[in-house]
Design a protein around this motif. Structure first.
Motif, mmCIF file in Angstrom:
data_model
loop_
_atom_site.group_PDB
_atom_site.id
_atom_site.type_symbol
_atom_site.label_atom_id
_atom_site.label_comp_id
_atom_site.label_asym_id
_atom_site.label_seq_id
_atom_site.Cartn_x
_atom_site.Cartn_y
_atom_site.Cartn_z
ATOM 1 N N ASP A 33 11.433 -2.710 -3.550
ATOM 2 C CA ASP A 33 10.977 -1.648 -2.657
ATOM 3 C C ASP A 33 9.905 -0.806 -3.347
ATOM 4 N N ARG A 34 9.451 0.221 -2.696
ATOM 5 C CA ARG A 34 8.376 1.072 -3.225
ATOM 6 C C ARG A 34 8.760 1.798 -4.503
ATOM 7 N N TRP A 35 10.057 1.860 -4.810
ATOM 8 C CA TRP A 35 10.512 2.517 -6.033
ATOM 9 C C TRP A 35 10.813 1.506 -7.134
ATOM 10 N N GLY A 36 10.540 0.230 -6.858
ATOM 11 C CA GLY A 36 10.723 -0.805 -7.874
ATOM 12 C C GLY A 36 12.131 -1.372 -7.962
ATOM 13 N N THR A 37 12.971 -1.072 -6.986
ATOM 14 C CA THR A 37 14.344 -1.561 -6.967
ATOM 15 C C THR A 37 14.436 -2.764 -6.025
ATOM 16 N N PRO A 38 15.118 -3.828 -6.439
ATOM 17 C CA PRO A 38 15.241 -4.984 -5.547
ATOM 18 C C PRO A 38 15.934 -4.614 -4.235
ATOM 19 N N ALA A 80 0.809 -1.226 0.000
ATOM 20 C CA ALA A 80 0.000 0.000 0.000
ATOM 21 C C ALA A 80 0.837 1.267 0.000
ATOM 22 N N LYS A 81 2.049 1.181 0.507
ATOM 23 C CA LYS A 81 2.946 2.340 0.538
ATOM 24 C C LYS A 81 2.366 3.519 1.311
ATOM 25 N N VAL A 82 1.575 3.207 2.323
ATOM 26 C CA VAL A 82 0.998 4.273 3.140
ATOM 27 C C VAL A 82 1.864 4.578 4.348
ATOM 28 N N ALA A 93 10.924 3.431 6.077
ATOM 29 C CA ALA A 93 11.507 2.714 7.213
ATOM 30 C C ALA A 93 10.548 1.613 7.694
ATOM 31 N N ARG A 94 9.250 1.901 7.702
ATOM 32 C CA ARG A 94 8.261 0.891 8.099
ATOM 33 C C ARG A 94 8.233 -0.240 7.081
ATOM 34 N N ASP A 95 8.432 0.082 5.814
ATOM 35 C CA ASP A 95 8.496 -0.976 4.795
ATOM 36 C C ASP A 95 9.577 -1.994 5.169
ATOM 37 N N LEU A 96 10.742 -1.485 5.572
ATOM 38 C CA LEU A 96 11.839 -2.379 5.925
ATOM 39 C C LEU A 96 11.527 -3.178 7.179
ATOM 40 N N GLU A 97 10.810 -2.573 8.115
ATOM 41 C CA GLU A 97 10.399 -3.311 9.308
ATOM 42 C C GLU A 97 9.495 -4.479 8.921
ATOM 43 N N LEU A 98 8.596 -4.246 7.973
ATOM 44 C CA LEU A 98 7.705 -5.320 7.522
ATOM 45 C C LEU A 98 8.500 -6.425 6.823
ATOM 46 N N VAL A 99 9.444 -6.056 5.976
ATOM 47 C CA VAL A 99 10.282 -7.067 5.323
ATOM 48 C C VAL A 99 11.033 -7.870 6.385
ATOM 49 N N ASP A 100 11.545 -7.172 7.399
ATOM 50 C CA ASP A 100 12.245 -7.849 8.488
ATOM 51 C C ASP A 100 11.304 -8.789 9.241
ATOM 52 N N GLU A 101 10.039 -8.422 9.370
ATOM 53 C CA GLU A 101 9.065 -9.306 10.027
ATOM 54 C C GLU A 101 8.866 -10.589 9.221
ATOM 55 N N PHE A 102 8.874 -10.480 7.892
ATOM 56 C CA PHE A 102 8.757 -11.685 7.063
ATOM 57 C C PHE A 102 9.971 -12.588 7.263
ATOM 58 N N LEU A 103 11.152 -11.994 7.355
ATOM 59 C CA LEU A 103 12.364 -12.782 7.596
ATOM 60 C C LEU A 103 12.325 -13.416 8.985
ATOM 61 N N ASP A 104 11.818 -12.675 9.963
ATOM 62 C CA ASP A 104 11.700 -13.217 11.309
ATOM 63 C C ASP A 104 10.700 -14.374 11.335
ATOM 64 N N LEU A 105 9.638 -14.248 10.575
ATOM 65 C CA LEU A 105 8.663 -15.333 10.472
ATOM 66 C C LEU A 105 9.338 -16.586 9.926
ATOM 67 N N TYR A 106 10.170 -16.424 8.913
ATOM 68 C CA TYR A 106 10.923 -17.555 8.367
ATOM 69 C C TYR A 106 11.776 -18.206 9.474
ATOM 70 N N ARG A 107 12.484 -17.377 10.224
ATOM 71 C CA ARG A 107 13.354 -17.905 11.278
ATOM 72 C C ARG A 107 12.549 -18.677 12.318
ATOM 73 N N ARG A 108 11.357 -18.176 12.662
ATOM 74 C CA ARG A 108 10.524 -18.847 13.670
ATOM 75 C C ARG A 108 9.917 -20.133 13.126
ATOM 76 N N VAL A 109 9.408 -20.103 11.900
ATOM 77 C CA VAL A 109 8.756 -21.279 11.323
ATOM 78 C C VAL A 109 9.761 -22.408 11.122
ATOM 79 N N PHE A 110 10.925 -22.081 10.592
ATOM 80 C CA PHE A 110 11.899 -23.119 10.291
ATOM 81 C C PHE A 110 12.890 -23.358 11.431
#
Length: 160
Positions: free
Chosen positions: A109-114, A45-47, A51-68
């Protein structure tokens, strides 16, 4: 010599059709948990701030660490994206594969860059967005979990 003929048997009564008991289908391993979808929708949504975008990406990585129950996923952006989108030992989806933030197999990211990923340790990943200029390692980069002295690879703006 007389020709032997096979005895003719009367047709057997057809068996009644077998009706399988109704069993509810197991959950689809490729389905997306609603909470995961909400996090991905928030990211798309980019709302929020970059910095919050990166926190969310980090949450996905943390989810991976917890699940596996292991450290960071390894590899380049496309490897990490593949693992998060279901190409893992459990075929579990930790990020929606149809997200508009996946471009050419990479999470962008929100600007279309990996995003640029670099493990600082087994359980902490530096995540870097190239920022609005779309060039990595410039002043407008947004960084989550920067390595010590940015690992000597450039100056970034560290965001909490």
């Amino acid at each position: 010599m007389a020709k032997k003929t096979k005895p003719i048997r009367p047709p057997a009564d057809p068996l009644p059709p077998v009706i399988a008991p109704r069993v509810s289908a197991p959950p689809d391993p490729m389905s997306i948990d609603p909470e995961i979808q909400k996090m991905a929708d928030d990211l798309s949504a980019k709302v929020h701030s970059p910095a919050r975008d990166l926190e969310l990406v980090d949450e996905f990585l943390d989810l991976y660490r917890r699940v596996f129950q292991q450290g960071n996923p390894i590899g380049l952006n496309e490897d990490i994206t593949a693992v998060l989108t279901g190409r893992n030992a459990r075929n579990g989806i930790l990020f929606p594969p149809a997200s508009p933030l996946i471009v050419k197999g990479q999470l962008v990211d929100r600007w279309g860059t990996p995003y640029w990923f670099h493990p600082n340790s087994s359980y902490q990943m530096e995540i870097r967005s190239a920022g609005p200029d779309k060039n990595l390692f410039t002043q407008d980069d947004v960084v989550k979990n920067p390595g010590p002295d940015n690992m000597g690879i450039g100056v970034g703006i560290s965001q909490p």
